[in-house]
Design a protein around this motif. Sequence first.
Motif, PDB file in Angstrom:
ATOM      1  N   ASP A 175       0.825  -1.211   0.000  1.00 46.72           N
ATOM      2  CA  ASP A 175       0.000   0.000   0.000  1.00 46.72           C
ATOM      3  C   ASP A 175       0.860   1.263   0.000  1.00 46.72           C
ATOM      4  O   ASP A 175       0.398   2.340  -0.319  1.00 46.72           O
ATOM      5  CB  ASP A 175      -0.948   0.002   1.190  1.00 46.72           C
ATOM      6  N   SER A 176       2.150   1.112   0.335  1.00 44.66           N
ATOM      7  CA  SER A 176       3.015   2.275   0.304  1.00 44.66           C
ATOM      8  C   SER A 176       3.582   2.512  -1.092  1.00 44.66           C
ATOM      9  O   SER A 176       4.384   3.407  -1.296  1.00 44.66           O
ATOM     10  CB  SER A 176       4.165   2.058   1.290  1.00 44.66           C
ATOM     11  N   GLU A 218      10.489   1.631  -5.373  1.00 44.47           N
ATOM     12  CA  GLU A 218       9.371   2.488  -4.990  1.00 44.47           C
ATOM     13  C   GLU A 218       8.752   3.050  -6.239  1.00 44.47           C
ATOM     14  O   GLU A 218       9.444   3.578  -7.116  1.00 44.47           O
ATOM     15  CB  GLU A 218       9.869   3.602  -4.083  1.00 44.47           C
ATOM     16  N   THR A 219       7.436   2.907  -6.387  1.00 48.59           N
ATOM     17  CA  THR A 219       6.807   3.318  -7.635  1.00 48.59           C
ATOM     18  C   THR A 219       6.141   4.669  -7.523  1.00 48.59           C
ATOM     19  O   THR A 219       5.771   5.258  -8.529  1.00 48.59           O
ATOM     20  CB  THR A 219       5.728   2.311  -8.035  1.00 48.59           C
ATOM     21  N   LYS A 220       5.966   5.122  -6.335  1.00 46.71           N
ATOM     22  CA  LYS A 220       5.259   6.386  -6.063  1.00 46.71           C
ATOM     23  C   LYS A 220       3.799   6.305  -6.510  1.00 46.71           C
ATOM     24  O   LYS A 220       3.167   7.300  -6.782  1.00 46.71           O
ATOM     25  CB  LYS A 220       5.964   7.570  -6.751  1.00 46.71           C
ATOM     26  N   MET A 221       3.303   5.148  -6.684  1.00 45.83           N
ATOM     27  CA  MET A 221       1.893   4.967  -7.023  1.00 45.83           C
ATOM     28  C   MET A 221       1.225   4.333  -5.810  1.00 45.83           C
ATOM     29  O   MET A 221       1.683   3.294  -5.330  1.00 45.83           O
ATOM     30  CB  MET A 221       1.730   4.021  -8.219  1.00 45.83           C
ATOM     31  N   LYS A 222       0.148   4.922  -5.351  1.00 49.15           N
ATOM     32  CA  LYS A 222      -0.491   4.366  -4.159  1.00 49.15           C
ATOM     33  C   LYS A 222      -1.687   3.493  -4.517  1.00 49.15           C
ATOM     34  O   LYS A 222      -2.126   2.666  -3.736  1.00 49.15           O
ATOM     35  CB  LYS A 222      -0.925   5.509  -3.212  1.00 49.15           C
ATOM     36  N   THR A 223      -2.231   3.719  -5.723  1.00 53.04           N
ATOM     37  CA  THR A 223      -3.396   2.904  -6.096  1.00 53.04           C
ATOM     38  C   THR A 223      -2.953   1.471  -6.376  1.00 53.04           C
ATOM     39  O   THR A 223      -1.904   1.236  -6.973  1.00 53.04           O
ATOM     40  CB  THR A 223      -4.065   3.437  -7.374  1.00 53.04           C
ATOM     41  N   PRO A 224      -3.761   0.553  -5.915  1.00 50.34           N
ATOM     42  CA  PRO A 224      -3.403  -0.848  -6.198  1.00 50.34           C
ATOM     43  C   PRO A 224      -3.414  -1.085  -7.710  1.00 50.34           C
ATOM     44  O   PRO A 224      -4.279  -0.560  -8.402  1.00 50.34           O
ATOM     45  CB  PRO A 224      -4.509  -1.658  -5.518  1.00 50.34           C
ATOM     46  N   PRO A 225      -2.487  -1.857  -8.211  1.00 53.97           N
ATOM     47  CA  PRO A 225      -2.435  -2.094  -9.662  1.00 53.97           C
ATOM     48  C   PRO A 225      -3.552  -3.020 -10.114  1.00 53.97           C
ATOM     49  O   PRO A 225      -4.116  -3.769  -9.323  1.00 53.97           O
ATOM     50  CB  PRO A 225      -1.073  -2.740  -9.855  1.00 53.97           C
ATOM     51  N   LYS A 226      -3.816  -2.949 -11.395  1.00 61.04           N
ATOM     52  CA  LYS A 226      -4.828  -3.842 -11.965  1.00 61.04           C
ATOM     53  C   LYS A 226      -4.265  -5.246 -12.141  1.00 61.04           C
ATOM     54  O   LYS A 226      -4.937  -6.240 -11.922  1.00 61.04           O
ATOM     55  CB  LYS A 226      -5.241  -3.313 -13.358  1.00 61.04           C
ATOM     56  N   GLN A 227      -3.010  -5.280 -12.545  1.00 57.60           N
ATOM     57  CA  GLN A 227      -2.387  -6.576 -12.778  1.00 57.60           C
ATOM     58  C   GLN A 227      -0.891  -6.432 -12.620  1.00 57.60           C
ATOM     59  O   GLN A 227      -0.321  -5.355 -12.814  1.00 57.60           O
ATOM     60  CB  GLN A 227      -2.697  -7.065 -14.210  1.00 57.60           C
ATOM     61  N   MET A 228      -0.269  -7.504 -12.233  1.00 58.47           N
ATOM     62  CA  MET A 228       1.167  -7.470 -12.015  1.00 58.47           C
ATOM     63  C   MET A 228       1.720  -8.799 -12.502  1.00 58.47           C
ATOM     64  O   MET A 228       1.108  -9.843 -12.308  1.00 58.47           O
ATOM     65  CB  MET A 228       1.420  -7.301 -10.512  1.00 58.47           C
ATOM     66  N   ALA A 229       2.868  -8.769 -13.156  1.00 66.04           N
ATOM     67  CA  ALA A 229       3.426 -10.020 -13.664  1.00 66.04           C
ATOM     68  C   ALA A 229       4.932  -9.956 -13.703  1.00 66.04           C
ATOM     69  O   ALA A 229       5.512  -8.878 -13.889  1.00 66.04           O
ATOM     70  CB  ALA A 229       2.892 -10.310 -15.066  1.00 66.04           C
TER      71      ALA A 229
END
Lengths: 617, 835
Positions: free
Chosen positions: B236-237, B255-266
């Motif tokens: 979540d960070s 660190e991605t600096k994105m707080k929104t959960p991703p749609k998909q990860m692979a």
Amino acid sequence: MAHSARRDAPELPDFSLLKRLARDQLIYLLEQLPGKKDLFIEADLMSPLDRIANVTMLKQHDVDKLYKVENTPIFSTCDQICFLIRPRIQTVKWIADTVNADKAAGKFRKYKIIFTPQKFYACETVLEEQGIYGDVSTDEWAFYLLPLDDDIISLELPEFFRDNFLEGDQRWVTTGGSALHLLHSLFGPFSKVYGIGRCAKMVYESWREQVEESEQKAQKSEIGNVFLIDRDVDFVTPLCSQVVYEGLVDDIFRIKCGCVEFGPDVTTADKSMKVMLNSQDKVFSEIRNEHFSNVFGFLSQKARNLQTAYDKRRGMDIKQMRTFVSEELKGLKQEHRLLSLHIGASESMMKKKTKQDFQELLKTEHSLLEGFDIRECITYIEEHINRQVSMIDSLRLLCLLSLTENGLLPKDYRSLKTQYLQSYGIEHLLTFANLRQLGLLVEQQPGDALTAMESKVGKLVNDKTAEKLTGAFSSLAKKSNFRALSKKLALVPKTGEEYDLRVPRDMAYVFSGAYIPLSCKLIEQVLERDGWTGLEEVTRMLNGNEFVVTASHSGADARFKTDSQRIILVMFLGGCSYSEISALRFLGREKGYKFIVLTTAIINSARLMEAMLDNHV
Amino acid sequence: MAFVTANWNPLGDAFYRKVELYEMGWSLKDGLRDCHVAAAPYGGPIAVLKESQRCSPSVRPQLDIYTASGMPVAAFPWKSGVVKQLGWTVGDDLLCVQEDGTVLVYDLFGSFKRHFSMGNELVQSHVLEAKVFHSPYGTGIALLSGTFRFILATNIEDLKLRRLPEVPGLQGAPSCWAVLSQDRQSKVLLAAGPDLYMLDTTACTPVIPPGLTPQASSIVHMAVSFSYKYLAFFTDSGHVWMGSANLKDKLGEVETKMKTPPKQMAWCRRPKGQQPSVVVMWEKNLLVAGQCQETIQYHLDEDSVLVPEMDGVRIISGSHHELLQEVPAACEEIFKIASMAPGALLLEANREYEKESQKADEYLREIKEQDLLGEAVKQCVEAAGYEHEPETQKMLLRAASFGKCFLSNFRPELFVHMCRDLRVLNAVRDYTVGIPLTLPQYKQMTVQVLIDRLVHRKLYPLAFEICRYLKTPEYQGVSRVLKHWACCKVQQKEEADEVIARAISVKLGETAGISYSDIAAKAYECGRTELAIKLLEFEPRSGEQVPLLLKMKRSQLALSKAIESGDTDLVYTVVTYLKNEMNRGDFFMTLRNQPVALSLYRQFCKHQEPETLKDLFNQDDDHQELGNFYVRASYQEGKLETRVSLLQSAVDEYNKAKNEFAAKATEEEIRLLRFQRRVEEEKGERVLGCSLHDTLHCLLTLGLHKQAEQLYKDFRVPDKRYWWLKLTALAEKEDWEELEKFAKSKKSPIGYLPFVEVCVKHLNKYEAKKYVSKVTPEQKVKAHLAVGDLEGAAEAAIERRSEGEVSLVLSRCSATTDRTIVDRLNRARAAAAKK
């Protein structure tokens, strides 16, 4: 006295591999039923099994007790039972009864049936019909081949003969094919296959199919040629009294699986003794192929040699004595023991065979083979029957008479049969029916009837399917044509010439110089001609069905005659006698071949006749 | 050279590239928005299901199946329940996991195959989430139920449902979860807020990823690598944590600096890659986060789906299909700007050579001076394998071929195999086929499987050509393809049987390893019995035809085929079948025409059903066999009356068979039996069942001469036999008086020598001598010898002037004791010789 073999005779392949294969598979199968188990073995599998595995080995694989299958209720406390049986309906039925009896008594056990060499659907049907299909597990022990000696391999299937030739039951054909296939995959590839007989043809086809289905790997061929022959091509040979040592031992003491039991009269001890008869036995290996009249002289010579060897001891110093004891003595002792056994056996045989009766019997047989004094022979046979000399021997003489004479005159046919029935009882009506079916004892047909029959069968034979249909029953129409064959192939040497049995000049020596075994003569001729060309008339008289097939891939190999080309596997379908084996060994020595005999069982005249009795089954 | 590196992006030491595979051929209205999408790995098919179903239940959503290039394969309206998850099996079957736990299986062409349930409890609790996964054990499904329990099946072909243990204190759905395949079992890793649990079949173990940033309070997304070796978390960070799947090692954190959960990860990594990375996808952008802490950003125009592969990630959107992967080392070496690697130089050399410029020589010299030409060729060949554009492949291969000319002992296999593989790959990558395999994927999958997939898609000509081109052994290659083709062909209902059968036989011919019976079975399955029979005609092994013929109830034909095969077990199978199927009369009639089957059945009956055997003979009017049957039965019977009546039946049958001899013999046996019974009753002697001879013998030894005489007359026993019998019986009894009387009663038909011999046998020389005088002259010598009278023998021999007999007597004489006789004989012999 051993014949000088041709120097270039090829080496035989080592067949002990077959035993190892069979043993390993049996162990594997026994391990499939882990834990302690009792093993029930079919009576006639006992001896073959003995050659493969001993009791210690069985015990090592958790076999608790061993029993013989005896068709009586079993008393076993073990909760696992393993049956090792031939695929016979009556044995399976007995097992079914056993299992059902256990069930009724509330006993719970594990059962496993190992069929050897294969299982038949009919057996499984019995299990199913008796409602125990789910209670037993079944397996196959592919124990097809038992090497009895360096050059004899047996399928140990005595019933092959009756089932195939009399009952028209072709179930064993595939077995024959599989046996051949096994040898082919281990010691092949075969480059040429010759054969004669309907069954031979079917076995060949079955083998061919199996070869096509399996993968082939290139290997050095150890057996080059194969000759397949049906027993019904030549019935005369096995019906003659055997006079070569090994054959005679078989006739008198009955060799079982290469092993003979000599009674107290032979061993001169108070109990009988089992002796293995094969090339390991140095004394035996030298006399086995000898005409009986030579054996005694040979043995006494041997005894003298032995004495000389023993006598060497005298005048030895300590050191020499030590080497003598450690190196030679054991061998000498062993030889001594064997020698005394064979001398005992010869004496016992001598007693039986030099008697007037036996001489007369031989004389009659020879007259029949030569076709002389047939009336006198018939009188002799009549007397033989009337005096109840021997049930089997009388029957054998009758068959020999019919075979050599192309059937009996109607009058004789009736009267001899009547007399036989009076001597031995009405049940032999069935025996005669069997003999007639096989063409062993028939009535002479007026010429026309037979040709009509022949042409009828001939018409059917054109069709491939029909060929198979009529297969089993063709013997009905079969003429033995012995006289004509004998003339054509010169089977009976000219009388009048003295035949020195000590220096045999042809294969006739196995029958005191009176007759060359037809089966062996055919093999000789075909090998000489490399096929059946020139033998057309002979094959026609033998009802045809001859074939020769050259393997397609052998083009390159055929250029040089390799050793394997001179090793010839002869497969007798329906059994062969020791005399035939001796004759082939002789032929091999003469021509520089090595013959390997593959037979469904070792037979002699008595076994052949017993198979015809109807209370047999 | 610039065009090749145009789509390259650096990430740490390595480069990443995004290659366009296809422009999608499908026409989706809103792209992939609100769709269930499932794409199979190894360039497999894509299934798309619109998710609008929940809004209006009356509207039936459409389920579409496309190839990877977007070519439609199948489409059908979805009529079943709410779909939670779509997935593909390793065998290209579509799995549709429904809310109620039912899984429906469809094939590639959208035809329903089967369904199964993942547990009854799901009907109540419903499926919250589902995942389809692949492991070495097949295709598996993992479910999260409404009661927050996990249910798992590792292989749907061999369905074994495992309910994983409860997670203590789990109140709501876990924030994210994944299936791992470790230690030969499937496990579930789940994150519930800050906690992480590993669930296997027996236990629930809390786990802690090493070195996870303390800023993170919960894990919101996780991804397992294609090989199940690596694991990535998104916290979540906004951190992406990368580590090994056993949670022992940490690879890195970005660190991605994105707080929104991703749609998909692979995971995006390739075998022997330098820079593994995780691809994270949000609504509008895509981020490649490398182990080196660097990232690459891509903008996304449309809704997309990530499909992890063993050597990269495919990105499918409404309009495009791309492959994102790390640039393989060989390609990097060659195409990197200003690369001086041998491969790059060789490529340059070839380019100059094609321009006919002498610079080619300079470049070549440069490589050769470093002795790297072999290396250069290898590099070019290898790089060609990784390139998608045939033009680039050709360029590299041409360079390799050029370089090869200057090498004397370069093994050609590498080059040849690469050309061959590329040819196959380019063929299947084609738009119309749509299997975008990379070379490593192709190697991993093997040609066999590729052929299977092509066959599965009914791309028979292509599969056939590939087999021929690669010279695959017939059994695995051409025959297999043809068999599938034929099986497919027989299902074409619109064509006539004749046409299909001919088409199949023309195409298949004698190809090795083709089983016509399999094809026929397929035809029968489709209800085309006639076609099946026609096809069976082509089957060369008659044994193979039998089971199907039976199934089709062509039992007569089956029987003849079985007999033709020579396999008695098969014949027997058919016979048993017929026995149960037919009425008895027809059954027997059938057997009658098939002697092989008949004799088999007879063998069986002999042991199992003797009565049937009789019926069988009856049916055939085989009176001879019937007679034999009764005779056999009679001697197994103990009671006399039954025995006689059985024999009487035998007589009747023999008479019908016109076998007078047997009939007469049997009649006599009946008479004998009656006679024996009389004797038994009168005299109390057990003779029943003995042969005539034995009966006579018995009577004579007992002294029942009257009865014996009667038997002798009644049965017309030959005189000879009777004399022999009486002689031996009397001798056995040592009734010498009676014997003498008997000898004198009539002239003996057997002569008198037997009398002498029998007496001697019973050690009575005295009696024996009485008969010597009666012996005919021819046998005199023998008779004298038998009683041990050498003198008499000698006399007789001399009298008869028989050379043979003289020698016979001589041989019996011993030189010492019988001096005089020997002399006499010798003299006689000499005299005979003189004459």
